[in-house]
Write an enzyme that holds these catalytic residues in place. Structure first.
Site, PDB file in Angstrom:
ATOM      1  N   GLY A  25       1.118  -1.022  -0.217  1.00 40.10           N
ATOM      2  CA  GLY A  25      -0.395  -0.009  -0.282  1.00 40.10           C
ATOM      3  C   GLY A  25       0.794   1.544  -0.364  1.00 40.10           C
ATOM      4  N   GLY A  27      -0.792   4.516   0.009  1.00 40.92           N
ATOM      5  CA  GLY A  27      -1.274   5.841   0.915  1.00 40.92           C
ATOM      6  C   GLY A  27      -0.662   6.237   2.234  1.00 40.92           C
ATOM      7  CG  PHE A  28      -2.769   9.789   3.823  1.00 38.80           C
ATOM      8  CD1 PHE A  28      -1.376  10.531   3.933  1.00 38.80           C
ATOM      9  CD2 PHE A  28      -3.795  10.148   3.229  1.00 38.80           C
ATOM     10  CE1 PHE A  28      -2.270  12.087   3.193  1.00 38.80           C
ATOM     11  CE2 PHE A  28      -4.129  10.775   2.692  1.00 38.80           C
ATOM     12  CZ  PHE A  28      -3.925  12.064   2.798  1.00 38.80           C
ATOM     13  CB  VAL A  93      -0.736  -7.771  -2.599  1.00 39.80           C
ATOM     14  CG1 VAL A  93      -0.869  -9.023  -2.056  1.00 39.80           C
ATOM     15  CG2 VAL A  93       0.263  -7.563  -2.868  1.00 39.80           C
ATOM     16  CD  GLU A 185     -14.432  17.640   2.825  1.00 40.68           C
ATOM     17  OE1 GLU A 185     -14.079  17.923   3.394  1.00 40.68           O
ATOM     18  OE2 GLU A 185     -14.245  17.147   2.042  1.00 40.68           O
ATOM     19  CG  ASP A 314      -8.622   4.338   6.164  1.00 44.24           C
ATOM     20  OD1 ASP A 314      -8.671   4.605   6.976  1.00 44.24           O
ATOM     21  OD2 ASP A 314      -9.320   4.602   4.819  1.00 44.24           O
ATOM     22  CB  ALA A 330      -5.017  11.917   6.596  1.00 45.04           C
ATOM     23  CD  GLN A 331      -5.802  13.840  13.272  1.00 48.35           C
ATOM     24  OE1 GLN A 331      -5.053  14.294  13.858  1.00 48.35           O
ATOM     25  NE2 GLN A 331      -6.941  14.593  12.878  1.00 48.35           N
TER      26      GLN A 331
END
Length: 447
Positions: A25, A27-28, A93, A185, A314, A330-331
């Protein structure tokens, strides 16, 4: 000369014996972990089925033509180019052989690991109706954002040529399902985009043709925020023309619209943001997973029952100090990646203090000059919260180039209200359901 060859062989053998950490992965969480392993005395391999990392919190701006995909994405190889000990593999994967310590790839190859980090993120939860995904895409990938933008812009073009007000309104109706930050949003951004385009670019459309509907099954939008911030967000959205429907459930979705609470509403575009679930990575380990498919981990982020496998972001289910699972933010992912990368850089088995999440605040932007911030002990809303939201999101972008590009575009957009990414890609709708044609239901304005 023989001495030189022997020394080289010894060096190569030593390099091959270096501990290998494989991160699934990009990502963040995965990139934060890999970054902390950069130039360490370990071999690091990052595997991702895409070649880029993506700043998902701004993906809704790609979907509403405020930014281009390249503004919020960067090739993973470029991000990690400065680290000589990190290799990137673009592959999917399909499994993990924990007995042999191998990551299994879709092309039949495998990758050896000593320590494995699973950071595969999350996907939208359609609650047993996966057939809705093609009709109501979410916001997790560039492809989905482009598909939403394609449908939104194409619906306006079709409405310009439509023959009746009912037909126009059906095409210019957008339904956003889910009242969390993504839904809020998107609703605000679609309303702003639509009213700008109608007033500036289209000759046969009127503002009252535009309809933006935000649907939430719970009693209020932004349920994770304090109630007074939720009420502020609802008031603002209604002020800019968004219909907020709480306590309403989606019964069915078709190519022409959605059945909400027993009433069918024709729509030109539908966006899904009603909940997420972790990727099915738990199946690779033979685990059932917790609620939302998340993998249980201990305070060192080690998967329970495995000594050399870790999960982040996540994908991981870690109980916080309040006794609740840490949220899929994200944090959280970034802090966990930094923690684990630092620990694995030192030693193969983590024995030090466990991970502790430090909440930097939860935020959602609602529209122009309007956002909410929840810092726990105190809150912020309105223009100041909006400015802080912008500063935080620019800071979190991957590098200086992206920060500069996005900042310039935001300032220009704020001053002129122009949106520069309003390009309809004629191929965008070929791999998923297209924006609906003008059907009899739309022509009748069926509601």
């Amino acid at each position: 000369m023989p001495h030189d060859r022997k020394t080289t062989a010894e060096a190569e053998g030593s390099a091959r014996r270096r501990r290998r950490v494989v991160v699934i992965g990009g990502g963040f969480a995965g990139l934060a972990c890999a970054g902390k392993l950069g130039n360490a005395e370990v071999e690091c391999v990052v595997i991702d089925r895409r070649n880029h990392n993506l700043f998902q919190p701004l993906l809704y701006q790609v979907a509403t033509a405020a930014l281009s995909p390249a503004d919020i994405a960067e090739p993973i190889r470029k991000t990690l180019a400065g680290y000589k000990n990190i290799e990137m593999i673009m592959a999917e994967v399909v499994g993990i052989d924990t007995a042999k310590r191998r990551v299994l790839l879709a092309d039949g190859a495998d990758v050896r690991y000593d320590q494995l980090v699973i950071a595969t993120g999350s996907e939208y939860n359609y609650f047993g109706h996966d057939e809705w995904q093609a009709l109501a895409p979410g916001l997790k990938t560039i492809h989905e954002a482009r598909e939403i933008r394609h449908r939104l812009l194409l619906a306006f073009e079709k409405a310009e040529r439509a023959g009746s007000p009912a037909e126009k309104q059906a095409l210019l109706t957008s339904i956003i399902i889910g009242g969390g930050p993504t839904g809020v949003e998107m609703a605000g951004a679609i309303s702003e985009l639509g009213r700008f385009m109608i007033s500036r670019d289209f000759r046969n459309l009127q503002p009252d043709h535009l309809r933006v509907l935000l649907v939430e099954a719970g009693p209020r939008i932004l349920a994770a925020f304090p109630e007074h911030l939720s009420a502020y967000a609802a008031r603002y959205l209604e002020k800019v023309g968004v219909e907020v429907r709480t306590g309403s459930r989606v019964v069915d979705i078709t190519k022409d619209g959605a059945n909400i609470g027993g009433a069918f509403i024709s729509a030109g575009s539908i966006v899904w943001g009603a909940g997420v679930k972790a990727s099915p990575a738990h199946r690779w380990l033979g685990l059932s997973g917790t609620a939302g498919n998340r993998i249980p981990v201990d305070d060192h982020l080690r998967v329970q029952g495995f000594e050399d496998v870790y999960a982040l972001g996540d994908t991981a289910a870690l109980i916080g100090t309040d006794g609740k699972p840490l949220p899929a933010l994200a944090q959280v992912a970034k802090q966990q990646g930094i923690y684990l990368g630092r620990q694995l850089r030192k030693e193969p088995v983590i024995r030090g203090p466990g991970f502790v999440f430090r909440n930097r605040g939860n935020t959602a932007v609602i529209g122009r000059n309007a956002a909410v911030f929840d810092f726990g002990r105190w809150t912020l809303k309105g223009r100041l919260a909006w400015l802080l939201w912008a500063i935080v999101h620019v800071y979190l972008l991957i590098n200086f180039e992206k920060r500069l590009l996005v900042s310039i575009q935001w300032i220009w957009r704020y001053l002129t209200r122009q949106r520069g990414a309003r390009i309809i890609d004629e191929s965008a709708g070929q791999t998923a359901a297209r924006a609906p044609e003008v059907s009899p239901a739309m022509q009748a304005g069926k509601i």
